[in-house]
Structures are given as structure tokens and as C-alpha cells.
Design a protein around this motif. Structure first.
Motif, PDB file in Angstrom:
ATOM      1  N   SER A  63      -6.485   5.040 -30.220  1.00  0.00           N
ATOM      2  CA  SER A  63      -7.123   5.762 -31.259  1.00  0.00           C
ATOM      3  C   SER A  63      -7.508   4.537 -32.302  1.00  0.00           C
ATOM      4  O   SER A  63      -8.376   5.239 -33.015  1.00  0.00           O
ATOM      5  CB  SER A  63      -5.787   6.248 -32.087  1.00  0.00           C
ATOM      6  OG  SER A  63      -4.977   5.046 -32.903  1.00  0.00           O
ATOM      7  N   THR A  64      -7.798   3.480 -31.985  1.00  0.00           N
ATOM      8  CA  THR A  64      -8.636   2.385 -32.544  1.00  0.00           C
ATOM      9  C   THR A  64      -9.923   2.426 -31.982  1.00  0.00           C
ATOM     10  O   THR A  64     -10.055   2.181 -30.851  1.00  0.00           O
ATOM     11  CB  THR A  64      -7.976   0.979 -32.583  1.00  0.00           C
ATOM     12  OG1 THR A  64      -6.460   1.348 -32.980  1.00  0.00           O
ATOM     13  CG2 THR A  64      -8.802   0.034 -33.570  1.00  0.00           C
ATOM     14  N   ALA A  65     -11.032   2.703 -32.786  1.00  0.00           N
ATOM     15  CA  ALA A  65     -12.246   2.731 -32.202  1.00  0.00           C
ATOM     16  C   ALA A  65     -12.899   1.140 -32.328  1.00  0.00           C
ATOM     17  O   ALA A  65     -12.433   0.467 -32.715  1.00  0.00           O
ATOM     18  CB  ALA A  65     -13.229   3.365 -33.227  1.00  0.00           C
ATOM     19  N   THR A  66     -13.885   0.945 -31.253  1.00  0.00           N
ATOM     20  CA  THR A  66     -14.416  -0.039 -30.866  1.00  0.00           C
ATOM     21  C   THR A  66     -15.754  -0.290 -31.769  1.00  0.00           C
ATOM     22  O   THR A  66     -16.390   0.827 -31.860  1.00  0.00           O
ATOM     23  CB  THR A  66     -14.673  -0.626 -29.560  1.00  0.00           C
ATOM     24  OG1 THR A  66     -13.496  -0.239 -28.600  1.00  0.00           O
ATOM     25  CG2 THR A  66     -15.347  -1.858 -29.256  1.00  0.00           C
ATOM     26  N   GLY A  67     -15.877  -1.457 -32.450  1.00  0.00           N
ATOM     27  CA  GLY A  67     -17.179  -1.691 -33.015  1.00  0.00           C
ATOM     28  C   GLY A  67     -17.271  -1.995 -34.415  1.00  0.00           C
ATOM     29  O   GLY A  67     -16.275  -2.458 -34.866  1.00  0.00           O
ATOM     30  N   HIS A  68     -17.969  -1.689 -35.306  1.00  0.00           N
ATOM     31  CA  HIS A  68     -18.176  -1.958 -36.739  1.00  0.00           C
ATOM     32  C   HIS A  68     -18.596  -0.868 -37.485  1.00  0.00           C
ATOM     33  O   HIS A  68     -18.851   0.260 -37.068  1.00  0.00           O
ATOM     34  CB  HIS A  68     -19.042  -3.183 -36.986  1.00  0.00           C
ATOM     35  CG  HIS A  68     -18.691  -4.499 -36.345  1.00  0.00           C
ATOM     36  ND1 HIS A  68     -18.105  -5.276 -36.656  1.00  0.00           N
ATOM     37  CD2 HIS A  68     -19.106  -5.083 -34.948  1.00  0.00           C
ATOM     38  CE1 HIS A  68     -17.772  -6.396 -36.087  1.00  0.00           C
ATOM     39  NE2 HIS A  68     -18.401  -6.170 -34.971  1.00  0.00           N
TER      40      HIS A  68
END
Length: 136
Positions: free
Chosen positions: A15-20
Motif C-alpha cells: 500500500s506504500t507507493a514508490t517515489g517522491h
């Protein structure tokens, strides 16, 4: 011992997105002319690996005029979207071709941003693609 079949993916869905959440693209320029069958254009390429839709706020900065602000775009969860800069609007104002500009992209969730330019102003077309600079 039998391998656990529920954990065989090379990358687990999280559920945690990758990136900024804040990206900068300092070099924007829509080539004013095209030749051949392909149209010169630029795109903000956004990847949302998370499970929540990304709400983007885009600002376009110029050398000699006020920025175009409050440009909104959405990238659905676990999807990608290629946003042509020529299609961006702030009210009735568009990003003009042939004028240098810079871009900031703010997102409510972490995303990955890449920038691409297709220049077909001459028969030997050029394609440039770079990662945006993440700041947040």
C-alpha cells in the motif's frame, strides 16, 4: 521443505507507493515545428505504484512571465500516465510552443516522474528522456 507460494512475486504489492511527492523538471521546450508523420511534443510521464490515486498539482514557470498555476492531473493507483505538456491548461492559458519553461509536479502520494521530448523539427528526429529531479 515446500516453498511458500504466496510470496513468489519479485516485488510484493504494497500500500506504500514508490517515489517522491515533489519533482522538478528545469528544462521544458515544446518544439514549434514538426516534419514527417510524427508531431514534436513533450510529456510528463508519471508512474503511480501505490494503491491510492495520485492527485497532481502542476506549475509551469517561464523566463519572462508569470507561471501557469493550479493545473490538476490524476494518475490512478497502480497505473501510468503520459501527460503532454501542450495539453496543460491554467484557465484559458496553454503552454506555448517555442518558449523555454520549467515544471514542478506536486503529488498527494509518492510517484515517479520522467520527462520526454520528441523533436521532429528535422528528418533526423531526436528523442530525449530523463528522470525528473525529486525533492520531496
Amino acid at each position: 521443505m515446500a516453498q511458500d507460494q504466496t510470496n513468489t512475486s519479485a516485488h510484493k504489492i504494497s500500500s506504500t507507493a514508490t517515489g517522491h511527492t515533489y519533482w522538478v523538471i528545469p528544462d521544458g521546450y515544446i518544439p514549434p515545428d514538426s516534419s514527417g508523420s510524427l508531431e514534436s511534443h513533450e510529456s510528463i510521464c508519471v508512474l503511480n505504484t501505490g494503491t491510492v490515486d495520485a492527485q497532481l498539482q502542476i506549475t509551469i514557470y517561464f523566463e519572462d512571465r508569470e507561471p501557469l498555476e493550479d493545473i490538476v492531473a490524476e494518475v490512478s493507483a497502480r497505473r501510468t500516465k503520459h501527460i503532454r505538456t501542450a495539453s496543460l491548461r491554467s484557465g484559458e492559458q496553454l503552454v506555448p510552443p517555442g518558449v523555454p519553461y520549467a515544471i514542478t509536479v506536486a503529488s498527494n502520494v509518492p510517484v515517479i516522474v520522467q520527462y520526454s521530448r520528441l523533436d521532429t523539427t528535422q528528418p533526423e528526429l531526436a528523442l530525449m528522456s530523463v528522470m525528473a529531479f525529486p525533492l520531496g
